[in-house]
Design an enzyme around this catalytic site. Structure first.
Site, PDB file in Angstrom:
ATOM      1  N   TYR A 154       6.540  -2.849  18.746  1.00  0.00           N
ATOM      2  CA  TYR A 154       6.950  -3.477  17.483  1.00  0.00           C
ATOM      3  C   TYR A 154       7.394  -4.913  17.728  1.00  0.00           C
ATOM      4  CZ  TYR A 154      10.080  -5.010  13.792  1.00  0.00           C
ATOM      5  OH  TYR A 154      10.702  -5.771  12.833  1.00  0.00           O
ATOM      6  N   LYS A 194       5.836  -8.925  16.710  1.00  0.00           N
ATOM      7  CA  LYS A 194       6.539 -10.069  16.103  1.00  0.00           C
ATOM      8  C   LYS A 194       6.400 -11.310  16.977  1.00  0.00           C
ATOM      9  CE  LYS A 194       7.815  -7.920  12.436  1.00  0.00           C
ATOM     10  NZ  LYS A 194       7.192  -8.232  11.134  1.00  0.00           N
ATOM     11  N   ASN A 250       0.829  -1.217   0.000  1.00  0.00           N
ATOM     12  CA  ASN A 250       0.000   0.000   0.000  1.00  0.00           C
ATOM     13  C   ASN A 250       0.859   1.261   0.000  1.00  0.00           C
ATOM     14  OD1 ASN A 250       0.984   0.027   2.586  1.00  0.00           O
ATOM     15  ND2 ASN A 250      -0.991   0.308   3.601  1.00  0.00           N
ATOM     16  N   SER A 259      11.770 -11.093  13.699  1.00  0.00           N
ATOM     17  CA  SER A 259      12.899 -10.203  14.025  1.00  0.00           C
ATOM     18  C   SER A 259      13.606 -10.712  15.266  1.00  0.00           C
ATOM     19  CB  SER A 259      12.315  -8.809  14.282  1.00  0.00           C
ATOM     20  OG  SER A 259      13.186  -8.042  15.066  1.00  0.00           O
ATOM     21  N   PHE A 291      18.308 -10.518  11.934  1.00  0.00           N
ATOM     22  CA  PHE A 291      19.077  -9.684  12.852  1.00  0.00           C
ATOM     23  C   PHE A 291      19.108  -8.253  12.272  1.00  0.00           C
ATOM     24  CE2 PHE A 291      20.329 -12.154  16.540  1.00  0.00           C
ATOM     25  CZ  PHE A 291      19.568 -13.273  16.248  1.00  0.00           C
ATOM     26  N   ASN A 292      20.231  -7.693  11.887  1.00  0.00           N
ATOM     27  CA  ASN A 292      20.199  -6.295  11.414  1.00  0.00           C
ATOM     28  C   ASN A 292      20.455  -6.206   9.913  1.00  0.00           C
ATOM     29  OD1 ASN A 292      20.573  -6.074  14.366  1.00  0.00           O
ATOM     30  ND2 ASN A 292      20.722  -3.894  13.946  1.00  0.00           N
ATOM     31  N   ARG A 328      21.097   5.054  24.110  1.00  0.00           N
ATOM     32  CA  ARG A 328      19.716   5.189  23.642  1.00  0.00           C
ATOM     33  C   ARG A 328      18.849   4.248  24.481  1.00  0.00           C
ATOM     34  NH1 ARG A 328      18.314   3.606  17.425  1.00  0.00           N
ATOM     35  NH2 ARG A 328      18.990   1.576  18.159  1.00  0.00           N
ATOM     36  N   GLY A 385      16.383   1.585  25.641  1.00  0.00           N
ATOM     37  CA  GLY A 385      15.879   0.362  25.005  1.00  0.00           C
ATOM     38  C   GLY A 385      16.942  -0.435  24.275  1.00  0.00           C
ATOM     39  N   ASP A 386      18.161   0.126  24.107  1.00  0.00           N
ATOM     40  CA  ASP A 386      19.210  -0.625  23.397  1.00  0.00           C
ATOM     41  C   ASP A 386      19.753  -1.763  24.254  1.00  0.00           C
ATOM     42  OD1 ASP A 386      19.564   0.261  20.820  1.00  0.00           O
ATOM     43  OD2 ASP A 386      20.953   1.875  21.360  1.00  0.00           O
ATOM     44  N   LEU A 429      -3.459  -4.490   3.294  1.00  0.00           N
ATOM     45  CA  LEU A 429      -3.755  -5.871   3.730  1.00  0.00           C
ATOM     46  C   LEU A 429      -4.730  -5.926   4.896  1.00  0.00           C
ATOM     47  CD1 LEU A 429      -0.110  -7.151   3.457  1.00  0.00           C
ATOM     48  CD2 LEU A 429      -2.019  -8.083   2.138  1.00  0.00           C
ATOM     49  N   SER A 447       2.784   2.546   2.080  1.00  0.00           N
ATOM     50  CA  SER A 447       2.824   3.365   3.301  1.00  0.00           C
ATOM     51  C   SER A 447       4.263   3.679   3.697  1.00  0.00           C
ATOM     52  CB  SER A 447       2.092   2.676   4.456  1.00  0.00           C
ATOM     53  OG  SER A 447       2.540   1.343   4.606  1.00  0.00           O
TER      54      SER A 447
END
Ligand code: NAD
Ligand code: UD1
Length: 342
Positions: free
Chosen positions: A151, A155, A33, A126, A180-181, A297, A299-300, A60, A35
């Site tokens: 997020y 998952k 879509n 993820s 992973f990344n 940062r 949450g890291d 979707l 986005s």
């Protein structure tokens, strides 16, 4: 044979389409879509592969619209479900947007898989499902800890949804791939990540700083207990990720997967610090990066990297592209973007 790619004009979806075209005779259909992408992606895919992609501009979350695609394409043998929102910070600020999009889209895809009897599904998961792990490297057996963001929780929920669904739908199979990344761009430099907003991730931040779009990169903390004090991650080239999808789908199609829902890590198995990533970039680009050390940062996690034995054993997969080439491809893409040269 037709394969449906959701999120096909996005970063990983578009590289997977290229990989499919280059390595198989499957016919690809894409739903997106736009986005977080644009229809231009299909022109870039055409420039690289010479092929046009049949695509549908559909959200979707709309089941009726989604069903139309399956009605029009009765012979779909596999779905690779990439479409989702993926920005960790944004999900913290706007959790319902993430639950709405990521969960409802997957729900509709599973409904269609059952209704139209599509035998195979690959779900984009993820490494964030592992939460703030302590034991490294993480294996697929590692316990999933509390998710660090909405997020990541979508998952975790997504994997459970796929699992519960597959359990009661005999004949249908799925693989959840935990990336992973993912970084880098197509080796040609003609396709890469096109974010509509300010980048969240390290590598686009590095390349945009080097090209002058951003003034300075902040390294988020150098007081972690890692070899140089900066965080460790498992960066993996997007084309290696894409290639794993082709292999995973082949395994499903050939009946080589024992479990009806299997879960597989996709990482190189090598942990790289932020400073090592910066050094690799400076080496291959010849550019001096303007960066400073800042605060951690929120949450890291300090370190996370994959045990990728399962991907090697089951998919016969191996990552082929090293850190320097990840950086070089990302840099080529950034330069092409700035010169509108794609
Ligand atoms: P992306 O944003 O580039 O691609 C996702 C695509 O899905 C976009 O083109 C977007 O327009 C589309 N989309 C989103 N919601 C939709 C909807 N409701 N209907 C139709 N289309 C929709 O992201 P990406 O990096 O290619 O990631 C693909 C998948 O991999 C996602 O599920 C993401 O969570 C997962 N993942 C990505 C990373 C990463 O670092 N890129 C890491 C781990 C997992
Ligand atoms: C996060 C998510 C991951 C998600 C990915 C894509 C977690 C644990 N991981 O990965 O699930 O798929 O985003 O959105 O939530 N860094 C800097 N300066 C910057 C940017 C990043 O120093 O300007 C550092 C970060 O501190 C981190 C590393 O670079 O150590 C990588 O960061 P990033 O690219 O954002 O990815 P993750 O946070 O690992």
């Amino acid at each position: 044979m037709k394969i449906l790619i959701t999120g096909g004009s996005g970063y990983i979806g578009s590289h997977t389409i290229i990989e499919i075209i280059e390595n198989t005779d499957w016919e690809v259909i894409s739903i997106d879509n736009y986005s977080n992408s644009s229809e231009d992606t299909y022109n870039r895919i055409k420039k690289i592969t010479g092929k046009d992609i049949k695509s549908y501009n559909i959200d979707l979350r709309n089941l009726a619209d989604t069903e139309c695609v399956f009605n029009e394409n009765p012979k779909i043998k596999g779905i690779i479900h990439f479409a989702a929102f993926k920005a960790v910070g944004e999900s913290v600020e706007n959790p319902l947007m993430y639950y709405d999009n990521n969960i409802n889209s997957l729900n509709n895809i599973l409904k269609c898989q059952a209704k139209f009897n599509v035998p195979n599904l690959i779900f984009s998961s993820s490494c964030s499902v592992y939460g703030n792990v302590e034991e490294l490297p993480v294996t697929e057996e590692s316990k999933l800890l509390k998710s660090e963001s909405p997020y990541a929780y979508t998952k975790q929920i997504g994997e459970v949804m796929v699992n519960d669904f597959i359990k009661v739908n005999e004949g249908l199979k799925a693989i959840s791939l935990r990336y992973f990344n993912p970084v880098g761009a197509h080796v040609s430099g003609l396709n890469g990540e096109l974010s509509t907003t300010k980048p969240n991730n390290l590598i686009p931040f590095i390349t945009q700083t080097a090209i002058g779009k951003l003034e300075c990169l902040t390294v988020f903390g150098n007081d972690y207990s890692t070899k140089d004090g900066t965080c460790v991650r498992d960066y993996i080239h997007v084309s290696d990720i894409a290639n794993a999808h082709v292999l995973a789908l082949k395994c499903l199609l050939n009946g080589e997967i024992k479990d009806s829902h299997d879960i597989i890590n996709l990482g190189t198995g090598v942990g790289v610090t932020v400073l090592e990533a910066i050094n690799a970039f400076e080496k291959v680009s010849g550019a001096k990066l303007n960066y400073k050390i800042g605060n951690r940062r929120e949450g890291d996690v300090a370190s996370i990297y994959a045990d990728n034995k399962k991907a090697k054993d089951i998919l016969n997969w191996n990552s082929k592209i090293g850190l320097d080439d990840m950086m070089l491809s990302a840099w080529k893409w950034e330069q092409n973007l700035s010169e509108n040269n794609f």
